[in-house]
Design an enzyme around this catalytic site. Structure first.
Site, PDB file in Angstrom:
ATOM      1  N   ASP A  25       0.835  -1.191   0.000  1.00 26.77           N
ATOM      2  CA  ASP A  25       0.000   0.000   0.000  1.00 26.77           C
ATOM      3  C   ASP A  25       0.878   1.252   0.000  1.00 26.77           C
ATOM      4  O   ASP A  25       2.046   1.220   0.393  1.00 26.77           O
ATOM      5  CB  ASP A  25      -0.922  -0.007   1.224  1.00 26.77           C
TER       6      ASP A  25
ATOM      7  N   GLU B 192       3.314   5.161  -3.469  1.00 25.91           N
ATOM      8  CA  GLU B 192       3.706   6.512  -3.894  1.00 25.91           C
ATOM      9  C   GLU B 192       3.730   7.331  -2.597  1.00 25.91           C
ATOM     10  O   GLU B 192       2.825   8.078  -2.286  1.00 25.91           O
ATOM     11  CB  GLU B 192       2.757   7.104  -4.945  1.00 25.91           C
TER      12      GLU B 192
ATOM     13  N   ASP C  42      -8.136   4.587  -3.809  1.00 23.01           N
ATOM     14  CA  ASP C  42      -9.251   4.707  -2.867  1.00 23.01           C
ATOM     15  C   ASP C  42     -10.381   5.529  -3.484  1.00 23.01           C
ATOM     16  O   ASP C  42     -10.559   6.717  -3.198  1.00 23.01           O
ATOM     17  CB  ASP C  42      -8.769   5.344  -1.566  1.00 23.01           C
TER      18      ASP C  42
END
Length: 813
Positions: A395, A398, A478
């Protein structure tokens, strides 16, 4: 640049002009590498995206010196260079224009100063915990001049009927990039891959890792990069998209096999808090006879607030090895979320800090250091993998996105600056897009160094060219639960897979379901969660779509996602979810064969229509349909028909949708009705029906009902081979051991299936290859769409011929 002279070498030609040097190297008959610099020599930096170990073949090429131009030719294409301006034109061997630069010259370099950041170790650190996890920002920042580099700009004159696809997965949901503008930087809902494909039959790969932008708008038609030592890109000729993708993977590396279980259903939510809850959820799936292959342990699996510590909280997960043994006894796998950022106080953070492996915020590990990657894997191994955990969820790959806050979404230019400038504080500005690439490399090489018996599965939120060679699947970030977002996701996935990166997925049902006005990204329409009939309808449509993605995965916050949260047996919504869940598993022979083709043939399973209908201009802008492999045309339903938010009943809505069928004949999957293509049809689309069509000239293998992907049915279980006639067809059935790397040494099996339309016969070819545990005898049931009955055959590895007349009307499957 005006050409003054040129000279040839073994790989290509160097152009010397009044404004620098250009070099064209032939990497393959269909691939040219083009570099441009204002310096006296080219950079010797090693590429991060290009596979250095790929075989280098000598390419036959010629150079013709004409009065006004040079022509460099291979067996497949021609590059014409204007001597007055060094403008390039690219043509096929028949002299048809593919694309070109403006006649004045289309390559520009601008010298710039590159600044790096020095951190005052006495300065403080600012920590914040938001919806996107832990963020740590350094204070006491000083900038210093590090070196000089270039902004680069590569211009094109695209043709009026030309469509472009690619550049990765971006929340805006653009498919055809013509007339569009896109910023290329990594962010929660942006996964960059600097590759685009053209319906004129070529692709462009930019070997750059900095901020980039794509323009085909009032400001021009070009690719711009922020920081590069030189301009460096590849022209790849196809002309078909599969051939261009093959060229991309020749350069950036092939995709390894993912394990068979990863193509089954993956159940996730934010979050399962204990080993008891994980095990109980899997047990409920088994008790209800609902197929399942993997359950996911999302963030905060660690102790207390030790964010990013790669070990399990002993209070909630008291016996990880026993937990894994129980899950494996239930024939389920476990994926665990791991993060590149670590809060101080944990052993992982302490080790990284002591060895100098943390970036300037003293929290995020430096994936650009090989030794730091090795330590990160060692921590992952010792804290998690040693217990039997099966897969990784990397997760926040970036790690320096910075706009995930506030009630008002910043404007696109603001977001670009906020995120890219934040990344430049901690990373070299030339490499801000490459963190996920190196992070994935460390996980893959680490796991492969300790075992060859378990294939690497790594779910990442960011991507880059070449990352697919490290066993990654990228998801779209998300996203929020509303119909507009759902529709845009279709184009996102197709754009991502057009870049040569084969594995993409999303959060079925979206991550955010509720609406929080104080946060711009938390924009779901359903505060009632799974109890809201409007959300249930949206979830079912998302689930139907997910059946035809490379990874079939449900995840999100605000409301649970297990099948029984949407009703009970006998209720339409529950039964519809079960129908499509079981369909995914019946399609497993087809899907796993596509996975084999990804590895063996550089295939792409999630396909924009242009992959198969490149010259059909009517298909170029269709962004809500796609091909799943060679057979299926999928047309998801992307608007509400039954309920709005708060379970509001909708009146007078049609229960169908318009579907464009490209030329040829098509079969309705549900009814076997044959339809002529080259037109739009109105397809049935009630809640239980996803519009789904099969291309004439297809062979679709279908397996029996199973509870998990690696389940071996009884020896007399039948694999159905359904032929959709109308033209000749070929399909290669693939199988291997399912979860090790023996296939790299030839341990796999292939059977070519071929249908002759003229003779109305199906040939089941000789079995080629073998693997440990391979069944010696297979039971096939041959069907022909639109014809009653089937023909049962026992196959022992030698070629069999089944005729249409062999079908028995009394055999009903």
């Amino acid at each position: 640049m005006k050409l003054s002279h040129f000279y040839k070498d073994e790989t290509g030609v160097t152009l010397v002009g009044d404004a620098g040097l250009m070099h064209i190297a032939l990497s393959a008959p269909g691939i040219a590498r083009i570099r441009y610099t204002l310096d006296s020599h080219f950079s010797d930096k090693e590429s991060l995206m290009i596979e250095q170990s790929r075989p280098i073949n000598k390419v036959q090429w010629t150079l013709l010196d004409q009065t006004e131009h040079l022509e460099l030719s291979t067996d497949l294409f021609v590059i014409r260079i204007n001597k007055a301006t060094c403008a390039f034109s690219y043509l096929d061997k028949q002299g048809r224009l593919l694309t070109k630069e403006p006649e004045r010259g289309g390559k520009m370099l601008e010298r710039i100063d590159v600044y790096r950041t020095a951190f005052d170790t006495s300065g403080g650190l600012e920590s914040d915990r938001g919806a996107d996890g832990l963020k740590v920002r350094a204070e006491g920042i000083n900038r210093y001049l590090d070196r000089q580099a270039y902004h680069t700009k590569l211009e094109f004159e695209w043709q009026p009927d030309e469509a472009l696809y690619g550049l990765g997965s971006h929340e805006e949901g653009m498919l055809n990039l013509r007339g569009k503008h896109q910023f290329l930087y990594q962010q929660n809902m942006k996964a960059v891959v600097p590759v685009f494909l053209s319906t004129k039959g070529y692709g462009i790969l930019m070997d750059s890792y900095s901020l980039m932008s794509f323009h085909d708008d009032a400001f021009g038609s070009y690719l711009w990069t922020d920081v590069d030592d030189e301009m460096d890109y590849y022209f790849i000729y196809g002309p078909e998209f599969d051939q261009i993708v093959e060229g991309v993977r020749y350069l950036t590396g092939g995709a390894p096999m993912l394990p068979r279980w990863s193509y089954g259903y993956v159940q996730s939510k934010e979050r399962y808090v204990s080993q008891e809850e994980l095990i109980a959820t899997v047990q409920e799936y088994r008790a209800r006879a609902l197929p399942l292959d993997c359950i996911v342990l999302d963030w905060q699996s660690w102790t207390g607030d030790l964010w990013g510590q790669k070990s399990l909280d002993p209070q909630r997960f008291p016996s990880p090895a026993e937990m894994m043994q129980k899950l494996h006894e239930l024939d389920a796998k476990l994926m665990v979320s791991i993060w590149p950022i670590m809060k101080d106080g944990g052993d992982n953070h302490r080790e990284m800090k002591e060895r100098g492996y943390l970036l300037g915020n003293q929290a995020t590990y430096d994936a650009f250091q090989e030794e730091a990657r090795r330590l990160y894997w060692q921590q992952t191994h010792d804290g998690l993998f040693i217990h039997g955990i099966d897969a990784w969820w990397c997760d926040c790959s970036e790690p320096f996105e910075a706009d995930w806050k506030g009630a008002v979404k910043p404007e696109p230019e603001q977001r670009m600056l906020i995120n890219s400038e934040e990344a430049k504080l901690y990373l070299d500005p030339e490499y801000i897009n490459a963190y996920s690439l190196l992070h994935s490399k460390g996980i893959y090489e680490g796991q492969r160094s300790v075992t060859s018996r378990k294939r690497v599965v790594n779910l990442t939120r960011s991507a880059y060219a070449g990352q697919h060679r490290y066993g990654t699947i990228t998801w779209s970030g998300d996203i929020s639960a509303n119909w507009e977002t759902f529709r845009k996701q279709i184009a996102e996935g197709l754009s991502f897979c057009a870049t040569g990166s084969p594995y993409w997925t999303l959060d079925i049902g979206a991550f955010f379901v509720h609406n929080k006005p104080e946060l711009w990204f938390w924009k779901g329409d359903y505060n009632g969660g799974a109890a809201d009939l409007g959300y249930r309808e949206l979830y079912i449509r998302w689930f139907q779509y997910g059946v035809f993605l490379p990874m079939f995965r449900s995840h999100g916050t605000d409301t649970p996602r297990e099948i029984w949260q949407f009703g009970e047996p006998g209720e339409p919504m529950y039964d519809t979810l079960v129908k499509y869940l079981k369909l995914r598993y019946r399609l497993m022979p087809y899907i796993y064969s596509l996975a084999g083709a990804v590895v063996q043939q550089n295939y792409t399973m999630l396909r924009a229509l242009a992959f198969d209908f490149r010259e059909d201009v009517s298909a170029h802008n269709i962004d809500d349909e796609f091909m799943f492999g060679p057979a299926f045309l999928v047309a998801p339903v992307t608007q509400a028909m039954y309920y709005g938010p708060d379970s509001k009943v909708l009146e007078g809505t049609r229960k169908s949708r318009s579907v464009y069928l490209p030329g040829g004949s098509w079969f309705d999957y549900w009814t076997d009705e044959c339809l002529e293509g080259g037109r739009r049809v109105e397809a049935k689309a009630d809640l239980q029906t996803l519009p789904l069509f099969v291309r004439a000239g297809s062979i679709v293998p279908l397996g029996p009902d199973i509870q998990y992907a690696d389940e071996r049915p009884a020896s007399n279980a039948v694999t159905r081979l359904k032929v959709y006639p109308g033209t000749d067809a070929v399909f290669t059935l693939y199988d291997d051991e399912g979860d090790n790397y023996d296939y790299e040494n030839g341990a796999f099996m292939q059977i070519e299936l071929s249908w002759s339309e003229k003779d109305r016969t199906l040939t089941i070819g000789d079995r080629l290859g073998r693997y440990d545990g391979m069944p010696e005898t297979l039971q096939f049931a041959v069907e022909i769409a639109g014809q009653p009955g089937a023909c049962l055959v026992s196959y022992q590895g030698s070629s069999l011929l089944v005729r249409e007349g062999d079908l028995n009307e009394n055999v009903i499957l």
